[in-house]
Design a protein around this motif. Structure first.
Motif, PDB file in Angstrom:
ATOM      1  N   MET A   1       0.758  -1.263  -0.081  1.00  0.00           N
ATOM      2  CA  MET A   1      -0.016  -0.030  -0.033  1.00  0.00           C
ATOM      3  C   MET A   1       1.031   1.235   0.223  1.00  0.00           C
ATOM      4  SD  MET A   1      -2.953   1.085   2.580  1.00  0.00           S
ATOM      5  CE  MET A   1      -4.042  -0.193   1.993  1.00  0.00           C
ATOM      6  N   THR A   2       0.747   2.099  -1.100  1.00  0.00           N
ATOM      7  CA  THR A   2       1.322   3.312  -1.057  1.00  0.00           C
ATOM      8  C   THR A   2       0.953   4.180   0.083  1.00  0.00           C
ATOM      9  OG1 THR A   2      -0.188   4.093  -2.330  1.00  0.00           O
ATOM     10  CG2 THR A   2       1.729   2.978  -3.489  1.00  0.00           C
ATOM     11  N   ILE A   3       1.772   5.519   0.248  1.00  0.00           N
ATOM     12  CA  ILE A   3       1.254   6.557   1.218  1.00  0.00           C
ATOM     13  C   ILE A   3       0.177   7.190   0.604  1.00  0.00           C
ATOM     14  CG2 ILE A   3       2.776   8.448   0.111  1.00  0.00           C
ATOM     15  CD1 ILE A   3       2.306   7.799   3.726  1.00  0.00           C
ATOM     16  N   THR A   4      -0.247   7.367  -0.514  1.00  0.00           N
ATOM     17  CA  THR A   4      -1.485   7.791  -1.168  1.00  0.00           C
ATOM     18  C   THR A   4      -2.667   6.882  -0.776  1.00  0.00           C
ATOM     19  OG1 THR A   4      -0.552   8.475  -3.182  1.00  0.00           O
ATOM     20  CG2 THR A   4      -2.607   8.580  -3.033  1.00  0.00           C
ATOM     21  N   GLY A   5      -2.574   5.603  -0.559  1.00  0.00           N
ATOM     22  CA  GLY A   5      -3.797   5.079  -0.158  1.00  0.00           C
ATOM     23  C   GLY A   5      -4.020   5.176   1.228  1.00  0.00           C
ATOM     24  N   ILE A   6      -2.850   5.313   2.085  1.00  0.00           N
ATOM     25  CA  ILE A   6      -2.922   5.471   3.294  1.00  0.00           C
ATOM     26  C   ILE A   6      -3.738   6.708   3.931  1.00  0.00           C
ATOM     27  CG2 ILE A   6      -1.635   5.638   5.808  1.00  0.00           C
ATOM     28  CD1 ILE A   6       0.402   3.356   4.401  1.00  0.00           C
ATOM     29  N   ALA A   7      -3.251   7.856   3.200  1.00  0.00           N
ATOM     30  CA  ALA A   7      -3.813   9.058   3.162  1.00  0.00           C
ATOM     31  C   ALA A   7      -5.238   9.264   2.894  1.00  0.00           C
ATOM     32  CB  ALA A   7      -2.956  10.048   2.288  1.00  0.00           C
ATOM     33  N   ALA A   8      -5.469   8.199   1.925  1.00  0.00           N
ATOM     34  CA  ALA A   8      -7.183   8.182   1.482  1.00  0.00           C
ATOM     35  C   ALA A   8      -7.630   7.613   2.631  1.00  0.00           C
ATOM     36  CB  ALA A   8      -7.308   7.606   0.349  1.00  0.00           C
ATOM     37  N   ILE A   9      -7.234   6.550   3.488  1.00  0.00           N
ATOM     38  CA  ILE A   9      -7.880   5.902   4.496  1.00  0.00           C
ATOM     39  C   ILE A   9      -7.958   6.797   5.629  1.00  0.00           C
ATOM     40  CG2 ILE A   9      -7.618   4.061   6.149  1.00  0.00           C
ATOM     41  CD1 ILE A   9      -6.345   2.290   4.120  1.00  0.00           C
ATOM     42  N   GLY A  10      -6.820   7.616   5.792  1.00  0.00           N
ATOM     43  CA  GLY A  10      -7.114   8.587   7.082  1.00  0.00           C
ATOM     44  C   GLY A  10      -7.905   9.670   6.789  1.00  0.00           C
ATOM     45  N   ALA A  11      -8.359  10.150   5.609  1.00  0.00           N
ATOM     46  CA  ALA A  11      -9.009  11.086   5.164  1.00  0.00           C
ATOM     47  C   ALA A  11     -10.606  10.622   5.134  1.00  0.00           C
ATOM     48  CB  ALA A  11      -8.922  11.604   3.591  1.00  0.00           C
ATOM     49  N   GLY A  12     -10.891   9.352   4.840  1.00  0.00           N
ATOM     50  CA  GLY A  12     -12.024   8.493   4.935  1.00  0.00           C
ATOM     51  C   GLY A  12     -12.440   8.269   6.486  1.00  0.00           C
ATOM     52  N   LEU A  13     -11.697   8.045   7.163  1.00  0.00           N
ATOM     53  CA  LEU A  13     -11.610   7.822   8.628  1.00  0.00           C
ATOM     54  C   LEU A  13     -12.430   9.175   9.239  1.00  0.00           C
ATOM     55  CD1 LEU A  13      -9.171   5.212   9.930  1.00  0.00           C
ATOM     56  CD2 LEU A  13     -11.784   4.948   9.611  1.00  0.00           C
ATOM     57  N   ALA A  14     -11.607  10.120   8.815  1.00  0.00           N
ATOM     58  CA  ALA A  14     -12.072  11.621   9.490  1.00  0.00           C
ATOM     59  C   ALA A  14     -13.192  12.130   9.103  1.00  0.00           C
ATOM     60  CB  ALA A  14     -10.778  12.787   8.916  1.00  0.00           C
ATOM     61  N   ALA A  15     -13.861  11.787   7.599  1.00  0.00           N
ATOM     62  CA  ALA A  15     -15.257  12.003   7.261  1.00  0.00           C
ATOM     63  C   ALA A  15     -16.129  11.148   8.070  1.00  0.00           C
ATOM     64  CB  ALA A  15     -15.098  11.769   5.898  1.00  0.00           C
ATOM     65  N   ILE A  16     -15.710   9.960   8.236  1.00  0.00           N
ATOM     66  CA  ILE A  16     -16.848   9.139   8.963  1.00  0.00           C
ATOM     67  C   ILE A  16     -16.953   9.413  10.213  1.00  0.00           C
ATOM     68  CG2 ILE A  16     -17.128   6.647   9.999  1.00  0.00           C
ATOM     69  CD1 ILE A  16     -15.829   5.836   7.344  1.00  0.00           C
ATOM     70  N   GLY A  17     -15.585   9.928  11.053  1.00  0.00           N
ATOM     71  CA  GLY A  17     -15.828  10.296  12.458  1.00  0.00           C
ATOM     72  C   GLY A  17     -16.835  11.778  12.620  1.00  0.00           C
ATOM     73  N   ALA A  18     -16.529  12.399  11.433  1.00  0.00           N
ATOM     74  CA  ALA A  18     -17.280  14.008  11.459  1.00  0.00           C
ATOM     75  C   ALA A  18     -18.839  13.664  11.500  1.00  0.00           C
ATOM     76  CB  ALA A  18     -16.826  14.814  10.299  1.00  0.00           C
ATOM     77  N   GLY A  19     -19.228  12.553  10.574  1.00  0.00           N
ATOM     78  CA  GLY A  19     -20.614  12.237  10.143  1.00  0.00           C
ATOM     79  C   GLY A  19     -21.091  11.673  11.566  1.00  0.00           C
ATOM     80  N   MET A  20     -20.498  10.741  12.081  1.00  0.00           N
ATOM     81  CA  MET A  20     -21.210  10.029  13.246  1.00  0.00           C
ATOM     82  C   MET A  20     -20.977  11.198  14.517  1.00  0.00           C
ATOM     83  SD  MET A  20     -18.825   6.623  13.310  1.00  0.00           S
ATOM     84  CE  MET A  20     -19.250   6.177  15.280  1.00  0.00           C
ATOM     85  N   GLY A  61      -8.395  17.094  10.000  1.00  0.00           N
ATOM     86  CA  GLY A  61      -7.826  15.538   9.780  1.00  0.00           C
ATOM     87  C   GLY A  61      -7.625  15.279   8.604  1.00  0.00           C
ATOM     88  N   VAL A  62      -8.600  15.681   7.589  1.00  0.00           N
ATOM     89  CA  VAL A  62      -8.513  15.308   6.169  1.00  0.00           C
ATOM     90  C   VAL A  62      -7.414  16.050   5.730  1.00  0.00           C
ATOM     91  CG1 VAL A  62      -9.708  15.764   3.887  1.00  0.00           C
ATOM     92  CG2 VAL A  62     -11.150  14.795   5.871  1.00  0.00           C
ATOM     93  N   VAL A  63      -7.020  17.168   5.923  1.00  0.00           N
ATOM     94  CA  VAL A  63      -6.023  17.931   5.250  1.00  0.00           C
ATOM     95  C   VAL A  63      -4.582  17.588   5.724  1.00  0.00           C
ATOM     96  CG1 VAL A  63      -4.748  20.136   5.051  1.00  0.00           C
ATOM     97  CG2 VAL A  63      -7.274  20.324   4.619  1.00  0.00           C
ATOM     98  N   ALA A  64      -4.430  17.085   7.000  1.00  0.00           N
ATOM     99  CA  ALA A  64      -3.331  16.558   7.634  1.00  0.00           C
ATOM    100  C   ALA A  64      -3.175  15.154   6.976  1.00  0.00           C
ATOM    101  CB  ALA A  64      -3.669  16.291   9.192  1.00  0.00           C
ATOM    102  N   ALA A  65      -4.155  14.152   6.587  1.00  0.00           N
ATOM    103  CA  ALA A  65      -4.044  13.119   6.047  1.00  0.00           C
ATOM    104  C   ALA A  65      -3.405  13.194   4.665  1.00  0.00           C
ATOM    105  CB  ALA A  65      -5.192  12.318   5.889  1.00  0.00           C
ATOM    106  N   LEU A  66      -4.046  14.156   3.758  1.00  0.00           N
ATOM    107  CA  LEU A  66      -3.550  14.350   2.473  1.00  0.00           C
ATOM    108  C   LEU A  66      -2.506  14.979   2.247  1.00  0.00           C
ATOM    109  CD1 LEU A  66      -7.143  15.207   0.885  1.00  0.00           C
ATOM    110  CD2 LEU A  66      -5.853  13.287   0.928  1.00  0.00           C
ATOM    111  N   ILE A  67      -1.927  15.873   3.435  1.00  0.00           N
ATOM    112  CA  ILE A  67      -0.565  16.359   3.208  1.00  0.00           C
ATOM    113  C   ILE A  67       0.620  15.374   3.301  1.00  0.00           C
ATOM    114  CG2 ILE A  67       1.204  17.807   4.183  1.00  0.00           C
ATOM    115  CD1 ILE A  67      -1.268  19.970   4.738  1.00  0.00           C
TER     116      ILE A  67
END
Length: 68
Positions: A1-20, A61-67
């Motif tokens: 898994m590349t760093i881009t994939g890990i960043a995408a997972i982190g951004a997705g988790l931040a979005a899920i947490g915000a929704g909850m 969280g999303v910005v930090a994950a994508l940076i």
């Protein structure tokens, strides 16, 4: 898994947490308004401020994950 994939997972988790978080705020605000309708304005104002805080943390969280 590349760093881009890990960043995408982190951004997705931040979005899920915000929704909850916003869902819990909204549900609790509705319960509180149903129990005490006379302070509906104060509850609604507090819920909107809390939702803004949750969104700000999620955006950070999303910005930090994508940076990374």
């Amino acid at each position: 898994m590349t760093i881009t994939g890990i960043a995408a997972i982190g951004a997705g988790l931040a979005a899920i947490g915000a929704g909850m978080g916003i869902g819990r705020i909204g549900g609790s605000a509705m319960d509180a308004m149903a129990r005490q309708p006379e302070i509906q304005g104060k509850i609604q104002t507090s819920a909107l401020i809390l939702a803004a805080f949750v969104e700000a943390v999620a955006l950070f969280g999303v910005v930090a994950a994508l940076i990374v």
